[in-house]
Design a protein around this motif. Sequence first.
Motif, PDB file in Angstrom:
ATOM      1  N   ASP A  47     -51.457  17.254 -14.530  1.00  0.00           N
ATOM      2  CA  ASP A  47     -51.741  16.704 -15.722  1.00  0.00           C
ATOM      3  C   ASP A  47     -52.308  18.553 -15.901  1.00  0.00           C
ATOM      4  OD1 ASP A  47     -53.456  17.583 -18.177  1.00  0.00           O
ATOM      5  OD2 ASP A  47     -53.349  15.441 -18.322  1.00  0.00           O
ATOM      6  N   THR A 119     -49.326  11.075 -17.713  1.00  0.00           N
ATOM      7  CA  THR A 119     -49.837  11.819 -16.467  1.00  0.00           C
ATOM      8  C   THR A 119     -51.347  11.861 -15.846  1.00  0.00           C
ATOM      9  OG1 THR A 119     -51.177  14.135 -18.186  1.00  0.00           O
ATOM     10  CG2 THR A 119     -48.773  14.067 -16.965  1.00  0.00           C
ATOM     11  N   GLN A 120     -52.352  11.250 -16.069  1.00  0.00           N
ATOM     12  CA  GLN A 120     -53.064  10.657 -16.291  1.00  0.00           C
ATOM     13  C   GLN A 120     -53.111   9.247 -15.026  1.00  0.00           C
ATOM     14  OE1 GLN A 120     -56.308  11.248 -18.652  1.00  0.00           O
ATOM     15  NE2 GLN A 120     -55.074  13.202 -19.617  1.00  0.00           N
TER      16      GLN A 120
END
Length: 310
Positions: A47, A119-120
Amino acid sequence: MDRPITGRFAPSPSGRMHLGNIYTALLSWLSVKSRGGRWILRIEDLDPQRSRHEHAVMIEDDLRWLGLEPDEGGLEGKGEAGPYVQSLRGDIYEAMFGRLADAGLVYPCRCRRADTLATQAPHQSDGRIVYRGTCRPGTPPFSCDTAVSGCAWRLYVPDCEIVFDDVIYGRNSANLARDCGDFVVRRADRAWAYQLAVVADDALMGVTEVVRGCDLLLSTAQQIYLYGLLGFEPPVFCHLPLLCNSAGQRLSKRDSSLSMESLRRDYTPEKLIGHIAALAGISDSDRPVTADELAATFDINKVGRKDKTV
Ligand code: GLU
C-alpha cells in the motif's frame, strides 16, 4: 522430498511495531527455530499510501534488538528468493496474475471503492463485505483484456467448501462464494492485492508454515484456493490468539504505551521476551529469558485458543 522447515514474519511498515507484532514475530521465530528451521523477514509494503521505508528500517532494528535475526530477507535482501520487499516484486505478481487471466478466472470490476482495502491484510475487526458479482461477465472462462486500466480485477471463486486444519484452531471450512465472493487481486490504481502477493511470496520463498494472528484465519481459504490455481503446495497454517487491550480490542498503534518505542525504554530484550512468553502461555513465569533459551523447550500447543489480555 521434504522441504526445509521455513517460517516467515511479514509485517506491513505502516508504523512502529507494538507488543502484538512482536508476539507474532517471536512465536513464528520459535516455531521454526525450535526445529532447526529458517526464518524469513518480508516487508509487506503494497500500500503506497500507508507504507514508509523508515518504518521498515525500524522494524529490522527492533527485531535485531530482540535477538530475532532473520536468516533470509529484509531490506538488504539476504537470500536467493529476493527481493523480500513486496513493492519490488511487481513482475512476479504480474506473472501470477497472468496465469489466473490465462485460466479465464479474472475480470474487471468498476464498482466504486470496491478495492481500496485490497492491499492490506483484512483483519477481522475491519468487517467483511461479501461481493455479489455485480461486474462478473457471466460464467468462467472469461476472456478479458488485462491491459485495460482504471478498473480493479477480481478473481472468480467457486461455490464449494474449502477445508483445512489449523495447528491451533483445528478444522476450519469456508465457502468463498458465500463468505467473501469474487475477491480483488489487483486494485484500480494497479497496486497488487495482499491475497495474491502473500501466496506468491510464501510459495516462491519456500515457506512451509505460516504463523500469524487469528484474525487472518478468514483469509486462509482464499489463499488455499490461490495456491491450488497457481499450482503451489500450501504451507501449514498456525493462527495465534490475539493480544487484546483491557477493552478487549486487538492491540493497535493506538495503544501507544505498548509500542516498541516505549517498550524499549521500559524493558531489556530479555525482560520483554520473558513477559511475552508468559502472556503467550509458553513459559510458567515471566522471568527474563532469551529467544534462544525459549526455543529449547518451545511447544506451540501451550499457546491455546483464548485471546490474551495484556
Ligand atoms: N502484512 C500482514 C499484516 O501485517 C500480515 C500478513 C500475513 O502474515 O499473512 O497484517
